[in-house]
Design a protein around this motif. Structure first.
Motif: not given
Ligand code: HAM
Length: 443
Positions: A62-83
């Motif tokens: 809910r609060k801690q994800m590094y979430e951003f749109n790439d240049l193609g407008g897709r919502s991507l997230t830097l993984r917050p865990e591996g599972t």
């Protein structure tokens, strides 16, 4: 322009990086002993992989994800865990089709969470984790505990505290959540804003709240153990029996609910407070999950796993004086005595490296004093001196840095001589040689 480190990140360099390597290689070799294979998944994933449910109650999602749109407008997230990434990789690569379970994965790499940085808490940190997927029973669950416990013990952590709890099956958790709603609803005005929301989304999370006033309310709340179904109770009893059988000390702590929504049955964490009082939070934690693979589009496959925070482990080892001895000195420092000898020193150092020794050549015209100073600083075992006389006589002088003993060695004998220094004697001349170069009959 700001060239400072991004808040919550840190450099791991030189000696520190070597310690990290040692810690990581212990984890990797142990995981391999237990039959795990490495999964290298991307650091970026589609956001939906982590935000699978709009009612997810974990702070991480809910609060801690590094979430951003790439240049193609897709919502991507830097993984917050591996599972979740491992589960996705299993589904995408259809690793389940051969019905050959368990699938055993280990992973190591950076994960990202927008948390408030403090001792042991970063925004980019390293996790080593394992996932054991496809066999749903307490043996798999306990095997992950054994592996994580042994890994921490092998690093030197004594007085380890394994805290374990049982969240039960779906039915047990539903009944418990109802009891929590009943208990906390009349207290809602006394609760922190986060817990007010948790009451709606997932009252289990209130148990984990760190706000002192809420912790006081939690003390009087119903306990999970009272709401476990018979099947969950039996399974947990078997788990505990297995821990006793293998001699792993544990403490049942009903306050452990873990910060992620996918858990069922057992959850566990390792806590360690160093002698100096350093407490960086949990060294690692994990648990069992029933539905994650299915939520990600695969079949119904249960899994269990844990992850360690490597920074936390490193800082506690350091604080406890438990860091392993580093073997990072040079075997040889090759020293040219005068400008004319630099080329030869350069070549000799390369020759020594090809024999498998860590060697450095000094490639500037330096005084004896400064060359020996450098050799000492780098923890060098032997200096190799090359002056004009040695050039002329096709030899070098090898000097033992500890005993100061010097030996003139002909270039043609150098290999045999240095091997003998390190106990790698080659008996080519005896006709029964087993050295790397000659064991296959090459002479
Ligand atoms: P987690 O408890 O969120 O679990 O993280 C595992 C470990 O990562 C923690 O115990 C801690 O050592 C470390 N850690 C977490 N946050 C930070 C931070 N901000 N800075 C430094 N270290 C941190 C998981 O991530 C689950 N995926 C574990 C798991 C695997 N469960 C089942 N399988």
């Amino acid at each position: 322009m700001n060239f400072q480190l991004v808040k919550g990140t840190h450099d791991i360099i030189n000696k520190e990086a070597r310690y990290y390597q040692q810690i990581e290689s212990l984890f990797i070799s142990l995981a391999e002993l237990y039959g795990y294979n490495e999964f290298r998944t991307p650091i970026i994933e589609y956001t939906e992989l982590f935000k699978r449910d709009k009612n997810d109650s974990s702070d991480m999602v809910r609060k801690q994800m590094y979430e951003f749109n790439d240049l193609g407008g897709r919502s991507l997230t830097l993984r917050p865990e591996g599972t979740a990434s491992v589960a996705r990789a299993i589904v995408n690569n259809k690793l389940y089709v051969e019905n050959d379970f368990p699938i055993k994965a280990y992973y190591i790499g950076p994960v990202f969470r927008y948390e408030r940085p403090k001792a042991g808490t970063y925004r980019q940190f390293l996790q080593f984790g394992i996932e054991n997927i496809g066999i749903d029973n307490p043996y798999s669950d306990v095997e992950t505990i054994i592996l994580s416990f042994r890994a921490l013990k092998m690093l030197g952590f004594n007085n380890l505290k394994l805290k374990i709890n049982c969240l039960g099956d779906q039915e047990s958790r539903d009944n418990y959540k109802k009891a929590l709603v009943k208990h906390f609803t009349p207290l809602i005005d006394k609760m922190c804003p986060d817990c007010k929301e948790r009451l709606k989304l997932n009252p289990l999370r209130i148990i984990d709240c760190k706000v002192p006033a809420d912790q006081e309310l939690v003390k009087h709340a119903p306990k999970m153990g009272e709401y476990l179904s018979k099947a969950s109770k039996d399974r947990f009893a078997k788990t505990i029996q297995l821990l006793k059988d293998v001699g792993i000390p544990y403490e049942i702590d009903e306050g452990i609910v873990r910060g992620l929504d996918y858990y069922s049955h057992i959850v566990y964490e390792y806590e360690y407070i160093s002698k100096s009082g350093l407490n960086v939070g949990a060294l690692g934690g994990g648990g069992h999950y029933d539905n994650l693979v299915k939520e990600i589009g695969g079949p119904q496959l249960a899994g269990v796993g844990f992850a360690f925070g490597i920074e936390r482990i490193y800082s506690l080892l350091k604080d406890e004086g438990l860091l392993p001895k580093l073997n990072d000195g040079f075997d040889f420092m090759v020293m040219p005595v005068g400008e004319k000898c630099i080329s030869r020193a350069f070549i000799v150092a390369d020759f020594l490296r090809m024999l498998g020794y860590k060697a450095e050549a000094i490639i500037e015209n330096k005084s004896f004093k400064s060359m020996f100073h450098k050799a000492e600083k780098r923890g060098t075992a032997y200096a190799v001196l090359i002056g004009e006389n040695e050039l002329k006589n096709n030899e070098v002088i090898v000097k033992d840095m500890k005993t100061q003993k010097q030996t003139n060695v002909k270039n043609k004998d150098l290999k045999e001589y240095v091997n003998s220094l390190f106990g790698h004697d080659c008996h080519c001349h005896d006709g029964e040689c087993h050295c790397e170069e000659h064991k296959h009959g090459k002479k």
